[in-house]
Write an enzyme that holds these catalytic residues in place. Structure first.
Site, PDB file in Angstrom:
ATOM      1  N   HIS A 179      44.626  37.089  39.327  1.00 27.42           N
ATOM      2  CA  HIS A 179      45.228  37.328  40.535  1.00 27.42           C
ATOM      3  C   HIS A 179      44.672  37.088  41.731  1.00 27.42           C
ATOM      4  O   HIS A 179      43.455  37.034  41.572  1.00 27.42           O
ATOM      5  CB  HIS A 179      46.157  38.688  40.541  1.00 27.42           C
ATOM      6  CG  HIS A 179      45.200  39.900  40.514  1.00 27.42           C
ATOM      7  ND1 HIS A 179      44.442  40.106  39.572  1.00 27.42           N
ATOM      8  CD2 HIS A 179      45.187  40.994  41.618  1.00 27.42           C
ATOM      9  CE1 HIS A 179      43.643  41.293  39.918  1.00 27.42           C
ATOM     10  NE2 HIS A 179      44.151  41.789  41.137  1.00 27.42           N
ATOM     11  N   HIS A 221      51.553  44.353  39.519  1.00 29.47           N
ATOM     12  CA  HIS A 221      50.323  44.855  40.164  1.00 29.47           C
ATOM     13  C   HIS A 221      50.700  44.919  41.729  1.00 29.47           C
ATOM     14  O   HIS A 221      49.447  44.884  42.400  1.00 29.47           O
ATOM     15  CB  HIS A 221      49.335  44.137  39.765  1.00 29.47           C
ATOM     16  CG  HIS A 221      48.049  44.322  40.471  1.00 29.47           C
ATOM     17  ND1 HIS A 221      47.403  45.651  40.346  1.00 29.47           N
ATOM     18  CD2 HIS A 221      47.042  43.702  41.205  1.00 29.47           C
ATOM     19  CE1 HIS A 221      46.244  45.898  41.091  1.00 29.47           C
ATOM     20  NE2 HIS A 221      46.153  44.514  41.530  1.00 29.47           N
ATOM     21  N   ASP A 255      38.477  40.811  45.163  1.00 28.85           N
ATOM     22  CA  ASP A 255      37.579  41.219  44.275  1.00 28.85           C
ATOM     23  C   ASP A 255      37.805  40.291  42.895  1.00 28.85           C
ATOM     24  O   ASP A 255      36.964  40.540  42.070  1.00 28.85           O
ATOM     25  CB  ASP A 255      37.550  42.776  44.024  1.00 28.85           C
ATOM     26  CG  ASP A 255      39.042  43.372  43.324  1.00 28.85           C
ATOM     27  OD1 ASP A 255      40.109  42.639  43.939  1.00 28.85           O
ATOM     28  OD2 ASP A 255      38.850  44.153  42.683  1.00 28.85           O
ATOM     29  N   HIS A 256      38.482  39.432  42.983  1.00 27.26           N
ATOM     30  CA  HIS A 256      38.756  38.790  41.649  1.00 27.26           C
ATOM     31  C   HIS A 256      38.531  37.180  42.069  1.00 27.26           C
ATOM     32  O   HIS A 256      38.673  36.459  41.064  1.00 27.26           O
ATOM     33  CB  HIS A 256      40.207  38.996  41.249  1.00 27.26           C
ATOM     34  CG  HIS A 256      40.275  40.128  40.340  1.00 27.26           C
ATOM     35  ND1 HIS A 256      40.261  40.385  39.231  1.00 27.26           N
ATOM     36  CD2 HIS A 256      40.510  41.462  41.094  1.00 27.26           C
ATOM     37  CE1 HIS A 256      40.483  41.830  38.914  1.00 27.26           C
ATOM     38  NE2 HIS A 256      40.769  42.197  39.815  1.00 27.26           N
ATOM     39  N   ASP A 269      44.736  43.065  36.730  1.00 23.16           N
ATOM     40  CA  ASP A 269      45.156  44.088  37.086  1.00 23.16           C
ATOM     41  C   ASP A 269      46.581  44.483  36.821  1.00 23.16           C
ATOM     42  O   ASP A 269      47.330  43.582  37.077  1.00 23.16           O
ATOM     43  CB  ASP A 269      44.939  44.517  38.586  1.00 23.16           C
ATOM     44  CG  ASP A 269      43.380  44.715  38.769  1.00 23.16           C
ATOM     45  OD1 ASP A 269      42.688  44.187  38.036  1.00 23.16           O
ATOM     46  OD2 ASP A 269      42.696  44.396  39.945  1.00 23.16           O
TER      47      ASP A 269
END
Ligand SMILES: [Zn+2]
Ligand SMILES: [Zn+2]
Lengths: 310, 310
Positions: B63, B141, B67-68, B212
């Site tokens: 996603h 999410h 932070d990804h 997530d």
């Protein structure tokens, strides 16, 4: 006023040098930190220092190469996560706004604080307030690349309040008159000349931080009489041809610029990972032969810039 | 086949946990490395491993939260700088292409290799070749978030060539016939049945890596009978309410999913920095009470996924 080098490498992160970022700590002056460039993992480097991201209120970007900007969206996100709620202004070449806003929009990042952008494409004054005036000029690096001159304003000398109180001057309007350099007469007939109680004018400091560039006249203009010049030194003097081809400077270019600009101190950064520690010492030594007060920076190097005696 | 956890934290980088990234090392299988998510400084983490960025030829993004993905432009740039010249395919939710292309365009990054994008918005099969089939399903999410099921195809048993040579079978077409399970007669009259010389079928492995999510039926479907399930565990079971509000899972959610899906092994990641080492051991222990074969991952944890005996 203190410079903290967060990343002193060139192009890509290496084991001992991260990509570009420098913090100018203005904690005594305005309780804030200014950041110059923000390569990837600048926020990780900051984790190893005492800098609080929420105190960073101005970020200056020299140019849009990835090793100078890819840490920006992450730093801004963490600043929000860690409770930052005051605005940040980002000064950078045209395109920086699109890069940041698009990155934050696509990642659906929403902050409590505002981000203001001041984009520029030409030589200009970026900000002026009571304390500082920051100007920028274009350098030469293949893509638009800029340098910054951060000039602290001169401060009036301070009134020696302790001495005045000893002489029985009551705290109040008389202090104001004396501070203006006027002559006043106390109730006991004592005549005091304000000029005798005002300390020396405090000369403002000048810090010049340049983006990536080949040797260029604008570097000299930006650095004229600076206390500190931060200059890239991607290549060693033996690689003059390579440096020119890649639109970068050598240690010798940097040292000559420092000399021509009559600066007090030269700090070399943006060091290629090809140079190991011993070679970097040699690069520093060779630069010192041209401009003596030169130091080659490492990640987490700290350079204090003290107030000058007039 | 080996999983190497490059970042096991949640949201923002912390001292001991970087933001999300997992490498699936397929060096024996196809001399390549697949990356799952690429938070900021993933390339810095890779510098501390033996992974060569040029071997990364597929990157899967669960996603678009920062932070990804914020490490992606930098990783791709360094891959180019380090001599990568073979294509990379990036699989990710709609928007990933715009994020990467815009970042590389504004930073004027030009590579020798091609970047292909496979964007998706719904459950689908992402790739299928001789060795693997990778499918994705949507989780829950707040923003589109996906999980991946990486299913290795079953391999035919291997012909015991050494045994055949001992029996005097000449290398050539006879081997081919035996491999197909046919019966052949040698010049010396010896009759051999191929089936007697073929080893057991090699069952393919299944690895499930989820983005997530809150607890969700699609997680169970993606993980059905997997050898390894990698599941987020942002919160501890005591924070069930918080987890739901932030669209995340607890260790207990993860363990229940593992149990329902009948997986062999559960690996917990995406651990909030609020949990110190002792607490993370407790989170692991509590999950083990629900699903015994659970391990909580740390940065640079390595998990081997061996071939199964049929
Ligand atoms: Zn540059
Ligand atoms: Zn997320």
């Amino acid at each position: 006023m203190e410079l903290l080098f967060l990343g002193t490498g060139s192009g890509v992160p290496a084991k001992y040098r991260n990509v570009s970022s420098i913090a100018l700590k203005l904690l005594d002056e305005r309780n804030s930190v200014w950041l110059f460039d923000c390569g990837e993992a600048t926020q990780h480097q900051i984790l190893k220092t005492t800098i609080k991201p929420r105190k960073i209120d101005k970020i200056f970007i020299t140019h849009l190469h990835g090793d100078h900007i890819f840490g920006l969206p992450g730093l801004l996100s963490s600043r929000a996560f860690q409770g930052g709620d005051t605005p940040v202004t980002i000064y950078g070449p045209k395109g920086i706004k699109q890069y940041v806003t698009m990155s934050l929009k696509l990642s659906q990042s929403h902050f409590k604080y505002a981000i203001r952008f001041e984009e520029f494409s030409n030589d200009t004054t970026l900000l002026e307030d009571d304390q500082f005036i920051v100007t920028t000029k274009k350098l030469k690096h293949g893509i638009p690349s800029f340098g910054f001159r951060i000039q602290e304003k001169d401060r009036e000398g301070e009134l020696n309040a302790e001495k005045l109180r000893e002489l029985g001057v009551p705290f109040g309007p008389l202090f104001g008159q004396l501070k203006k350099g006027e002559t006043v007469t106390l109730d006991n007939g004592l005549e005091l000349n304000g000029k005798d109680f005002i300390g020396p004018k405090q000369k403002g400091r000048i810090i010049t931080i340049l983006g990536d560039t080949v040797k260029h006249p604008n570097s000299v203009e930006l650095a004229q009489d600076a206390d500190v010049l931060v200059h890239e030194s991607t290549f060693s003097g033996e690689e003059q041809e390579l440096a020119k081809n890649y639109n970068h400077s050598t240690n010798i270019d940097a040292a000559q610029t420092a000399k021509e600009a009559n600066v007090s101190q030269l700090l070399l950064t943006h060091i290629s990972a090809r140079y190991l520690f011993a070679e970097s010492k040699e690069i520093e030594r060779k630069a010192q032969q041209v401009f003596q007060n030169t130091q080659l920076m490492h990640d987490f190097s700290v350079v204090d810039v003290p107030l000058k005696k007039d």
